[in-house]
Design a protein around this motif. Sequence first.
Motif, PDB file in Angstrom:
ATOM      1  N   ARG A 194       0.858  -1.191   0.000  1.00  0.00           N
ATOM      2  CA  ARG A 194       0.000   0.000   0.000  1.00  0.00           C
ATOM      3  C   ARG A 194       0.893   1.240   0.000  1.00  0.00           C
ATOM      4  N   GLY A 195       0.282   2.381  -0.219  1.00  0.00           N
ATOM      5  CA  GLY A 195       1.031   3.630  -0.179  1.00  0.00           C
ATOM      6  C   GLY A 195       1.296   4.197  -1.559  1.00  0.00           C
ATOM      7  N   GLY A 234      13.039   6.562  -3.251  1.00  0.00           N
ATOM      8  CA  GLY A 234      13.743   5.453  -2.623  1.00  0.00           C
ATOM      9  C   GLY A 234      14.807   4.815  -3.479  1.00  0.00           C
ATOM     10  N   GLY A 235      14.820   5.119  -4.782  1.00  0.00           N
ATOM     11  CA  GLY A 235      15.863   4.576  -5.634  1.00  0.00           C
ATOM     12  C   GLY A 235      15.609   3.178  -6.139  1.00  0.00           C
ATOM     13  N   LEU A 236      14.402   2.624  -5.907  1.00  0.00           N
ATOM     14  CA  LEU A 236      14.086   1.303  -6.412  1.00  0.00           C
ATOM     15  C   LEU A 236      13.734   1.393  -7.894  1.00  0.00           C
ATOM     16  N   ASP A 237      13.748   0.241  -8.571  1.00  0.00           N
ATOM     17  CA  ASP A 237      13.361   0.196  -9.975  1.00  0.00           C
ATOM     18  C   ASP A 237      11.864  -0.047 -10.148  1.00  0.00           C
ATOM     19  N   THR A 238      11.283  -0.771  -9.203  1.00  0.00           N
ATOM     20  CA  THR A 238       9.883  -1.132  -9.331  1.00  0.00           C
ATOM     21  C   THR A 238       9.349  -1.542  -7.972  1.00  0.00           C
ATOM     22  N   VAL A 239       8.036  -1.724  -7.906  1.00  0.00           N
ATOM     23  CA  VAL A 239       7.383  -2.244  -6.700  1.00  0.00           C
ATOM     24  C   VAL A 239       6.306  -3.236  -7.124  1.00  0.00           C
ATOM     25  N   THR A 240       5.891  -4.056  -6.182  1.00  0.00           N
ATOM     26  CA  THR A 240       4.848  -5.045  -6.433  1.00  0.00           C
ATOM     27  C   THR A 240       3.498  -4.361  -6.625  1.00  0.00           C
ATOM     28  N   GLN A 241       2.802  -4.740  -7.693  1.00  0.00           N
ATOM     29  CA  GLN A 241       1.551  -4.071  -8.036  1.00  0.00           C
ATOM     30  C   GLN A 241       0.362  -4.793  -7.396  1.00  0.00           C
ATOM     31  N   TYR A 242       0.233  -4.646  -6.084  1.00  0.00           N
ATOM     32  CA  TYR A 242      -0.855  -5.301  -5.358  1.00  0.00           C
ATOM     33  C   TYR A 242      -2.219  -4.737  -5.742  1.00  0.00           C
ATOM     34  N   GLU A 243      -2.269  -3.488  -6.111  1.00  0.00           N
ATOM     35  CA  GLU A 243      -3.548  -2.885  -6.481  1.00  0.00           C
ATOM     36  C   GLU A 243      -4.141  -3.576  -7.702  1.00  0.00           C
ATOM     37  N   LEU A 244      -3.305  -3.842  -8.700  1.00  0.00           N
ATOM     38  CA  LEU A 244      -3.772  -4.532  -9.896  1.00  0.00           C
ATOM     39  C   LEU A 244      -4.090  -5.990  -9.593  1.00  0.00           C
ATOM     40  N   TRP A 245      -3.252  -6.643  -8.785  1.00  0.00           N
ATOM     41  CA  TRP A 245      -3.502  -8.036  -8.381  1.00  0.00           C
ATOM     42  C   TRP A 245      -4.898  -8.187  -7.792  1.00  0.00           C
ATOM     43  N   ALA A 291     -11.057  -1.946 -14.805  1.00  0.00           N
ATOM     44  CA  ALA A 291     -10.798  -0.794 -15.675  1.00  0.00           C
ATOM     45  C   ALA A 291     -10.228   0.373 -14.872  1.00  0.00           C
ATOM     46  N   TRP A 292     -10.781   0.597 -13.682  1.00  0.00           N
ATOM     47  CA  TRP A 292     -10.260   1.669 -12.818  1.00  0.00           C
ATOM     48  C   TRP A 292      -8.808   1.391 -12.447  1.00  0.00           C
ATOM     49  N   ALA A 293      -8.508   0.141 -12.101  1.00  0.00           N
ATOM     50  CA  ALA A 293      -7.142  -0.216 -11.728  1.00  0.00           C
ATOM     51  C   ALA A 293      -6.193  -0.070 -12.918  1.00  0.00           C
ATOM     52  N   LEU A 294      -6.668  -0.373 -14.113  1.00  0.00           N
ATOM     53  CA  LEU A 294      -5.819  -0.209 -15.296  1.00  0.00           C
ATOM     54  C   LEU A 294      -5.502   1.265 -15.537  1.00  0.00           C
ATOM     55  N   GLY A 295      -6.455   2.151 -15.223  1.00  0.00           N
ATOM     56  CA  GLY A 295      -6.167   3.578 -15.321  1.00  0.00           C
ATOM     57  C   GLY A 295      -5.095   3.994 -14.336  1.00  0.00           C
ATOM     58  N   ARG A 296      -5.175   3.491 -13.133  1.00  0.00           N
ATOM     59  CA  ARG A 296      -4.126   3.760 -12.132  1.00  0.00           C
ATOM     60  C   ARG A 296      -2.799   3.172 -12.582  1.00  0.00           C
ATOM     61  N   HIS A 297      -2.866   2.001 -13.173  1.00  0.00           N
ATOM     62  CA  HIS A 297      -1.655   1.344 -13.677  1.00  0.00           C
ATOM     63  C   HIS A 297      -0.997   2.178 -14.768  1.00  0.00           C
ATOM     64  N   ASN A 298      -1.791   2.757 -15.636  1.00  0.00           N
ATOM     65  CA  ASN A 298      -1.254   3.646 -16.673  1.00  0.00           C
ATOM     66  C   ASN A 298      -0.467   4.796 -16.052  1.00  0.00           C
ATOM     67  N   ASP A 299      -0.994   5.353 -14.959  1.00  0.00           N
ATOM     68  CA  ASP A 299      -0.306   6.464 -14.297  1.00  0.00           C
ATOM     69  C   ASP A 299       1.072   6.036 -13.795  1.00  0.00           C
ATOM     70  N   LEU A 300       1.161   4.829 -13.235  1.00  0.00           N
ATOM     71  CA  LEU A 300       2.446   4.336 -12.742  1.00  0.00           C
ATOM     72  C   LEU A 300       3.432   4.136 -13.889  1.00  0.00           C
ATOM     73  N   LEU A 301       2.930   3.644 -15.006  1.00  0.00           N
ATOM     74  CA  LEU A 301       3.800   3.354 -16.148  1.00  0.00           C
ATOM     75  C   LEU A 301       4.474   4.606 -16.704  1.00  0.00           C
ATOM     76  N   ALA A 302       3.956   5.759 -16.382  1.00  0.00           N
ATOM     77  CA  ALA A 302       4.614   6.999 -16.802  1.00  0.00           C
ATOM     78  C   ALA A 302       5.962   7.172 -16.113  1.00  0.00           C
ATOM     79  N   THR A 303       6.153   6.471 -14.978  1.00  0.00           N
ATOM     80  CA  THR A 303       7.396   6.606 -14.216  1.00  0.00           C
ATOM     81  C   THR A 303       8.224   5.333 -14.211  1.00  0.00           C
ATOM     82  N   PHE A 304       7.563   4.171 -14.107  1.00  0.00           N
ATOM     83  CA  PHE A 304       8.309   2.910 -14.012  1.00  0.00           C
ATOM     84  C   PHE A 304       7.425   1.757 -14.454  1.00  0.00           C
ATOM     85  N   ALA A 305       8.038   0.592 -14.648  1.00  0.00           N
ATOM     86  CA  ALA A 305       7.309  -0.612 -15.026  1.00  0.00           C
ATOM     87  C   ALA A 305       7.035  -1.423 -13.768  1.00  0.00           C
TER      88      ALA A 305
END
Length: 421
Positions: free
Chosen positions: A205-206, A215-226, A242-256
Amino acid sequence: MRWSDHAIWWHVYPLGFLGAEKSAVPEPRHRLPELAGRLDHLLELGCNGLALGPVFAAETHGYDTVDHFRVDPRLGTEDDLRDLIDRAAAKGVRVALDGVFNHVGRSFPRFADAARGGAAYADWFVRDGDDFRTFEGHRQLVALNHENPAVADYVAGVLDHWLDRGVDGWRLDAAYAVPLPFWRTVTDRARAKHPDVWFSGEVIRGDYTSYVTEGGLDTVTQYELWKAIWSSLNDVNPHELAWALGRHNDLLATFAPQTFVGNHDVTRIASRLTEPRHLPHALAVLFTVGGIPSVYYGDERAWRGVKEEREGGDDAVRPAWHDGGDEEIQRLHQLLIGIRRRHPWLVRATTEVHSLGNGVLSYTLAGPEGQGVAVALNFGDAPATAELPPRAWRAEAGDPNADLSTGKVALAPFAWTVATA
């Protein structure tokens, strides 16, 4: 693209996978060579990364580490681990280790000294009344003091030690419980010597993005999509996904993000879904949306297992490896991973939803030079129609007779289609 953009991980919990004892043993059991013998299965599945759960000396389940520089004797020796890493590298397989740096077991020597009243390591831990601060109330898991520079030195030393021995990446356990400046400090140190290292943080969460930007990490676990995948299927409610995929799109702007439908901490997807015919839908989403996907061992064969909130409640989702299971689901994994391999740009592709409602979800992802992937899902038990942009789509998975040429796709009950252009 970095190597991690091409990674598809096979996630293994070694203590369970290899049938190890439930608590520490004094002499090495040399089980890791058996895991090395499963590398061909990983490759046949279409994966190219081995994400290992805890391998360091621990008291019980592996997340109560007592020595980060020693392989757990229940699994073998450092030579066994290095041989596994070398054999994986020879086959083009990357290896990631599980770094438990938020807390340690009570037998961790520095804590044992502090618990006896010693002063040398007293500031490695934080007093909490008559005892020490623990991880989420688990007395056996003593939280480290991440404000102490000596703790950062220690963790940076652990990272460097194993990176020197051929490890490619790290899963950072309970990353959400550790201050972001601590992660920035240790990951920056690791990258100074090993610039290609990949860090994935366990974040339930968070603010996911802050673990990358701050934090300098490359990625985090996508529990929201899970959660959205299995929950929306169980509720026959594509709006949640569909709502979660929209949130996922926002994350993809910064990292995979690191995507999954199963891991060592959750009920297996085949048990989580109330309708077995929804399992292909979940896999279609996992392997088409942006991110870095992982497959938890046994999920490729639709193994079942329910996590329970009790002592030993994880055992059912962390069993020993066996050859049983649903081979059709394994072939489906291979088919979908094959599609993803042929479209590596999916790692950072965003989804555009076209049909949403009445148990139907359809979306597309656009790639370079006119490439594209289209997905149409019927969550419900009645025939339905999904819309897609008209073009020369080729159905590659799901309904082999799907006609996508008109922009309207007829879907039988529980039908699904993945197509490419």
